[in-house]
Design an enzyme around this catalytic site. Structure first.
Site, PDB file in Angstrom:
ATOM      1  N   ASP A   1       0.859  -1.184   0.000  1.00 13.09           N
ATOM      2  CA  ASP A   1       0.000   0.000   0.000  1.00 13.09           C
ATOM      3  C   ASP A   1       0.902   1.244   0.000  1.00 13.09           C
ATOM      4  O   ASP A   1       2.130   1.131  -0.015  1.00 13.09           O
ATOM      5  CB  ASP A   1      -0.965  -0.028   1.188  1.00 13.09           C
ATOM      6  CG  ASP A   1      -0.241   0.025   2.514  1.00 13.09           C
ATOM      7  OD1 ASP A   1       1.005   0.229   2.528  1.00 13.09           O
ATOM      8  OD2 ASP A   1      -0.896  -0.123   3.550  1.00 13.09           O
TER       9      ASP A   1
ATOM     10  N   ASP B   1      -7.995  -7.523   0.372  1.00  8.99           N
ATOM     11  CA  ASP B   1      -7.045  -7.763   1.455  1.00  8.99           C
ATOM     12  C   ASP B   1      -7.739  -7.380   2.744  1.00  8.99           C
ATOM     13  O   ASP B   1      -8.607  -6.503   2.747  1.00  8.99           O
ATOM     14  CB  ASP B   1      -5.795  -6.897   1.313  1.00  8.99           C
ATOM     15  CG  ASP B   1      -6.043  -5.485   1.824  1.00  8.99           C
ATOM     16  OD1 ASP B   1      -6.750  -4.715   1.143  1.00  8.99           O
ATOM     17  OD2 ASP B   1      -5.585  -5.151   2.935  1.00  8.99           O
TER      18      ASP B   1
END
Lengths: 385, 385
Positions: free
Chosen positions: A101, A280
């Site tokens: 991320d 996720d």
């Protein structure tokens, strides 16, 4: 020339579509292997999926891809150390694909210890209070150093609830950052000889008009994939589904769609049906450490004393060490004694369950009957045992 | 009739003796399998070896036998639950041999929360302060319920240092308890269809005359094996070696000798040379959780920041997941982030190392050159890297 080639590489391949829902069967072609979608990605915050060995991740869980958190890895061990190691794959010994991320979500979770500017996000480390700045450009640099197969752009993730005015202002900043992030990506090179891909992030809180505008704006920037951020932050489940459904309508079909931070087994089924390819979530591992098991017949709280004398498996036919070798009574005992083995067995099991569920979804999509199968599955895995 | 047969079953078989030391090569024949000696037994206090799955214990560590602690299991989950499960083997899913201690050592560690009587040891639970009594008879009953392959008699373990007078009084109580425990064992039956064996425990603190008297007294009671207790409780290492050496001189050769709670890799080598067949210790797992690794070239403190940028294995040729797949830099990172994976990898590795060391010892005894090999090994594994 090379940069341009990378930017236009077809990462995602759409294989088939569900006749009764928006669900899609596809694959992601990375230099660390092909990922079959829809897919769930276990979260490895510090470069390790909590309480799970890489061997368990490969052989037992059969994870196709894992996540790393840029915020955490940037602070510890630090980008310099991971660069010296030759990237995150070499550092943590995981040779399959990795997605990182941008660090944005973690920075915005610091609430009192961060300041937002046009330039980027200033924040103080949760570890030692030291001052740092994330910009759309330097999070690309950091993720180049991490060497993830898929990197995310810096975005602002506003809280729920936010009013329309704040949500719009925030979304516009996210779009300006996305443009800068895309430029930085296209002007820099991968460092370890394997391709990296960049995903944009759609924001817009719980407002349909903003989600539509954001989806169009992000899609126009031609990332290799598109993510939906800012959901699963406390809003009711029906709004999560509504926003997801609405947003995927405005995202291109030939690119992967990643719903960030979602969710329960029911959420995965419902959002696959709304056109999502990638998920996720820390839920399978975090809940495992709290004694919560996901099974094919619903969830189980291992801390409940009703299991004290139940010498049966949590789900006898399920292929996990937890189900094949231990009784609920023994697992209850492990959690009562705060034994690490309980955390490990439950973490591996829950991830096996999530990966199993995604395999079921792909099988049903391949068979063409996902749309008739998934509502019953939502009901079944949503039970509490 | 049956009881008498059990009591005289030959548990231990002496295969060969080292020509240059008192080391012995043998085996223990239990109903859950044959154990090759000398052997190290991983400690599974609550019916689980901390941070290690049973699958890792079987396949990676290749443990031949594990320990359970009667004190802990009696309190949690409780003897009743383990009885209902059908014994500890069924409860924890470990189908190889199990040895349980008598609970005595743990009770004596409670210092302020226990009282010693001729009848037994009164104590208060460390969990909820509830009052309990262990007697030589009821710890046999409890271990019958646990169904361990080898059970231990109740003994008193005096602290170091103790004066001769206290040590003698304590030893005499241990002997009276041993007689009562042996009687209780011979008058009761195994409960789950497999044989159980009982070991006596030699005490006598650091006094040669008491160790000799105790060894003779315990040997006369004709247990299936003999243990040496009350060492590794803070005394200097040379006294540990001296007392071990002295005691084994007075123990019969045709029965196994178990040195309780010992120790470092060097201790194992030195005490095998002094005639010991069996060891147990929390050191490999407890030290692992503190970031200390045992390797073939000495011990490593993973918390030391000097490993931060060392992208090499702790011991490249050693067959453990930790050595084969991870660098010291990554392991250092895991400990710095307090990740459970660090605890797991180090625990599995250290147990693999202990089991490997014992295999080396057995191989050298089989080859007949243990006596020339072990001094170099003591030096090698005793280094600090």
């Amino acid at each position: 020339m090379l940069l341009f080639e990378f930017a236009t590489t077809h990462l995602y391949q759409l294989k088939s579509s569900c006749p009764g829902t928006k669900a899609r069967r596809g694959s992601l072609n990375t230099d660390h292997g092909t990922i079959e979608t829809p897919i769930f990605m276990p979260v490895g915050t510090h470069g390790t999926v909590k309480a799970v060995t890489q061997e368990q991740l490969r052989s037992d869980i059969k994870a196709q891809i894992i996540l790393g958190n840029t915020y955490h890895l940037y602070l510890r061990p630090g980008t310099d150390i991971i660069s010296m190691a030759g990237g995150l794959h070499t550092f943590n010994g995981w040779d399959r694909p990795i997605l990182t991320d941008s660090g944005g979500y973690q920075v915005f979770s610091l609430s009192n210890n961060r300041k937002l500017h046009e330039r980027g996000a200033e924040f103080k480390s949760h570890l030692d209070g030291s001052a740092h700045l994330f910009t759309p450009e330097n999070v690309v640099d950091i993720q180049r150093a991490l060497g993830s197969d898929i990197m995310m752009v810096l975005d602002e993730c506003p809280p729920y609830p936010s009013d329309h005015s704040y949500a719009k202002t925030s979304m516009e900043l996210t779009h300006r950052w996305a443009l800068r992030g895309r430029k930085a990506f296209l002007e820099t090179q991968e460092r370890y000889g394997h391709r990296q891909h960049q995903f944009g992030i759609v924001q817009g809180c719980t407002f349909g008009d903003l989600r539509r505008d954001s989806a169009k704006a992000i899609a126009d920037m031609d990332f290799e994939g598109n993510a939906i951020g800012g959901l699963s932050v406390g809003e009711p489940t029906d709004i999560l589904y509504e926003m997801t459904d609405f947003t995927t309508d405005h995202l291109p079909a030939h690119k992967a769609r990643y719903l960030m931070g979602v969710g329960t087994p029911q959420n995965l089924l419902e959002c696959v049906a709304r056109g999502i390819d990638m998920f996720d979530c820390v839920m399978p591992t975090r809940n495992a450490r709290n004694g919560m098991l996901f099974t094919r017949n619903g969830s189980i709280n291992l801390r409940n004393s009703k299991w004290k004398t139940v010498f049966e498996s949590a789900d006898p036919g399920f292929e996990s060490e937890l189900c094949q070798e231990y009784s609920l009574a023994y697992l209850h005992h492990l959690f009562r004694c705060q034994e690490i083995l309980g955390l490990t067995l439950a973490s591996v099991h829950n991830l096996q369950f999530y990966v199993w569920l995604m395999q079921q979804i792909r099988d049903r999509l391949d068979a063409g009957d996902f749309h008739t199968w998934y509502p019953g599955m939502v009901e079944r895995v949503g039970r509490k045992i």
